[in-house]
Design a protein around this motif. Structure first.
Motif, PDB file in Angstrom:
ATOM      1  N   TYR A  61       0.833  -1.190   0.000  1.00  0.00           N
ATOM      2  CA  TYR A  61       0.000   0.000   0.000  1.00  0.00           C
ATOM      3  C   TYR A  61       0.873   1.247   0.000  1.00  0.00           C
ATOM      4  N   ALA A  62       0.405   2.284  -0.726  1.00  0.00           N
ATOM      5  CA  ALA A  62       1.102   3.566  -0.775  1.00  0.00           C
ATOM      6  C   ALA A  62       0.076   4.651  -1.067  1.00  0.00           C
ATOM      7  N   THR A  63       0.446   5.881  -0.771  1.00  0.00           N
ATOM      8  CA  THR A  63      -0.427   7.003  -1.126  1.00  0.00           C
ATOM      9  C   THR A  63      -0.244   7.286  -2.617  1.00  0.00           C
ATOM     10  N   VAL A  64      -1.238   7.889  -3.215  1.00  0.00           N
ATOM     11  CA  VAL A  64      -1.163   8.247  -4.630  1.00  0.00           C
ATOM     12  C   VAL A  64       0.017   9.177  -4.860  1.00  0.00           C
ATOM     13  N   GLU A  65       0.211  10.129  -3.952  1.00  0.00           N
ATOM     14  CA  GLU A  65       1.312  11.088  -4.092  1.00  0.00           C
ATOM     15  C   GLU A  65       2.662  10.383  -4.090  1.00  0.00           C
ATOM     16  N   LYS A  66       2.840   9.415  -3.212  1.00  0.00           N
ATOM     17  CA  LYS A  66       4.097   8.674  -3.133  1.00  0.00           C
ATOM     18  C   LYS A  66       4.309   7.865  -4.409  1.00  0.00           C
ATOM     19  N   ALA A  67       3.256   7.230  -4.889  1.00  0.00           N
ATOM     20  CA  ALA A  67       3.368   6.430  -6.109  1.00  0.00           C
ATOM     21  C   ALA A  67       3.723   7.317  -7.299  1.00  0.00           C
ATOM     22  N   GLU A  68       3.085   8.490  -7.390  1.00  0.00           N
ATOM     23  CA  GLU A  68       3.393   9.416  -8.484  1.00  0.00           C
ATOM     24  C   GLU A  68       4.823   9.919  -8.379  1.00  0.00           C
ATOM     25  N   SER A  69       5.270  10.191  -7.177  1.00  0.00           N
ATOM     26  CA  SER A  69       6.636  10.660  -6.965  1.00  0.00           C
ATOM     27  C   SER A  69       7.649   9.593  -7.391  1.00  0.00           C
ATOM     28  N   ASP A  70       7.396   8.344  -7.009  1.00  0.00           N
ATOM     29  CA  ASP A  70       8.287   7.244  -7.385  1.00  0.00           C
ATOM     30  C   ASP A  70       8.318   7.071  -8.896  1.00  0.00           C
ATOM     31  N   LEU A  71       7.149   7.169  -9.526  1.00  0.00           N
ATOM     32  CA  LEU A  71       7.072   7.021 -10.973  1.00  0.00           C
ATOM     33  C   LEU A  71       7.813   8.156 -11.666  1.00  0.00           C
ATOM     34  N   GLN A  72       7.655   9.357 -11.165  1.00  0.00           N
ATOM     35  CA  GLN A  72       8.336  10.501 -11.746  1.00  0.00           C
ATOM     36  C   GLN A  72       9.858  10.342 -11.643  1.00  0.00           C
ATOM     37  N   GLU A  73      10.333   9.837 -10.517  1.00  0.00           N
ATOM     38  CA  GLU A  73      11.772   9.599 -10.356  1.00  0.00           C
ATOM     39  C   GLU A  73      12.275   8.580 -11.379  1.00  0.00           C
ATOM     40  N   ARG A  74      11.483   7.541 -11.637  1.00  0.00           N
ATOM     41  CA  ARG A  74      11.859   6.547 -12.637  1.00  0.00           C
ATOM     42  C   ARG A  74      11.939   7.186 -14.024  1.00  0.00           C
ATOM     43  N   PHE A  75      10.930   8.014 -14.346  1.00  0.00           N
ATOM     44  CA  PHE A  75      10.928   8.687 -15.641  1.00  0.00           C
ATOM     45  C   PHE A  75      12.154   9.581 -15.799  1.00  0.00           C
ATOM     46  N   ILE A  76      12.528  10.274 -14.737  1.00  0.00           N
ATOM     47  CA  ILE A  76      13.705  11.145 -14.804  1.00  0.00           C
ATOM     48  C   ILE A  76      14.960  10.314 -15.076  1.00  0.00           C
ATOM     49  N   ARG A  77      15.083   9.172 -14.406  1.00  0.00           N
ATOM     50  CA  ARG A  77      16.238   8.291 -14.651  1.00  0.00           C
ATOM     51  C   ARG A  77      16.249   7.809 -16.100  1.00  0.00           C
ATOM     52  N   LEU A  78      15.070   7.403 -16.592  1.00  0.00           N
ATOM     53  CA  LEU A  78      14.983   6.946 -17.976  1.00  0.00           C
ATOM     54  C   LEU A  78      15.326   8.077 -18.940  1.00  0.00           C
ATOM     55  N   PHE A  79      14.820   9.284 -18.651  1.00  0.00           N
ATOM     56  CA  PHE A  79      15.105  10.453 -19.484  1.00  0.00           C
ATOM     57  C   PHE A  79      16.610  10.684 -19.557  1.00  0.00           C
ATOM     58  N   SER A  80      17.249  10.700 -18.418  1.00  0.00           N
ATOM     59  CA  SER A  80      18.689  10.984 -18.393  1.00  0.00           C
ATOM     60  C   SER A  80      19.497   9.907 -19.093  1.00  0.00           C
ATOM     61  N   ASN A  81      18.992   8.674 -19.118  1.00  0.00           N
ATOM     62  CA  ASN A  81      19.715   7.583 -19.762  1.00  0.00           C
ATOM     63  C   ASN A  81      19.494   7.493 -21.266  1.00  0.00           C
ATOM     64  N   CYS A  82      18.418   8.100 -21.774  1.00  0.00           N
ATOM     65  CA  CYS A  82      18.108   7.904 -23.190  1.00  0.00           C
ATOM     66  C   CYS A  82      18.327   9.141 -24.057  1.00  0.00           C
ATOM     67  N   VAL A  83      18.482  10.317 -23.465  1.00  0.00           N
ATOM     68  CA  VAL A  83      18.640  11.533 -24.258  1.00  0.00           C
ATOM     69  C   VAL A  83      20.059  11.641 -24.793  1.00  0.00           C
ATOM     70  N   VAL A  84      20.149  11.931 -26.100  1.00  0.00           N
ATOM     71  CA  VAL A  84      21.434  12.084 -26.771  1.00  0.00           C
ATOM     72  C   VAL A  84      21.778  13.561 -26.926  1.00  0.00           C
ATOM     73  N   SER A  85      20.777  14.391 -27.314  1.00  0.00           N
ATOM     74  CA  SER A  85      21.025  15.816 -27.484  1.00  0.00           C
ATOM     75  C   SER A  85      19.732  16.611 -27.321  1.00  0.00           C
ATOM     76  N   ILE A  86      19.901  17.898 -27.018  1.00  0.00           N
ATOM     77  CA  ILE A  86      18.776  18.813 -26.865  1.00  0.00           C
ATOM     78  C   ILE A  86      19.141  20.111 -27.585  1.00  0.00           C
ATOM     79  N   THR A  87      18.277  20.531 -28.515  1.00  0.00           N
ATOM     80  CA  THR A  87      18.472  21.786 -29.230  1.00  0.00           C
ATOM     81  C   THR A  87      17.127  22.505 -29.314  1.00  0.00           C
TER      82      THR A  87
END
Length: 149
Positions: A61-87
């Motif tokens: 069991y978890a709060t919705v806020e905690k679950a969203e926070s955990d998911l957002q952290e995962r997305f940030i890790r995935l973002f940082s691992n997959c981005v090659v360039s930003i223009t």
């Protein structure tokens, strides 16, 4: 009494991996709260608790806020691992990713819910992020680059 019980439930789910209503009822009883399974079920609904997958492959069991926070952290890790360039191109930010990763990067950006971003569109390895009028594209690029560190 209900407020104290709700506070105790939130403390318990924050400190322990509780998988079932029965486990939660036993822990509450051990803390001096006399509850039935029906009471625990109502409390779960009122607190808007959800079940999330743990690192061990079990649910807890978890709060919705905690679950969203955990998911957002995962997305940030995935973002940082997959981005090659930003223009930039006008009011668009062009994000290049490794093949097949642009949708993940787009979801990461969308999960931030930054008001400066009007929306995003992802292909296979390229993502376009539309920045609202009057907002600084270069400032947004700097924010994206911070996510990558």
């Amino acid at each position: 009494m209900k407020t104290k019980r709700h506070a105790m439930i939130l403390n318990l789910i924050a400190s322990e991996n509780i998988e079932t209503q029965e486990e939660l009822a036993k822990l509450l009883s051990a803390k001096g709260f006399s509850v039935t399974q029906a009471t625990v079920s109502r409390d779960i609904k009122e607190l808007r608790l959800i079940k999330v997958l743990t690192g061990e492959g079990k649910y807890k069991y978890a709060t919705v806020e905690k679950a969203e926070s955990d998911l957002q952290e995962r997305f940030i890790r995935l973002f940082s691992n997959c981005v090659v360039s930003i223009t930039s191109a006008g009011n668009l930010i062009v994000v290049k990713t490794v093949p097949g990763s642009a949708p993940v990067a787009a979801e990461a950006i969308d999960s931030m819910k930054w008001p400066e971003i009007a929306g995003s569109l992802a292909g296979d390895n390229t993502l376009f992020v539309a920045v609202r009028e009057g907002k600084s594209v270069s400032d947004m690029i700097k924010r994206f680059q911070k996510l990558m560190k």
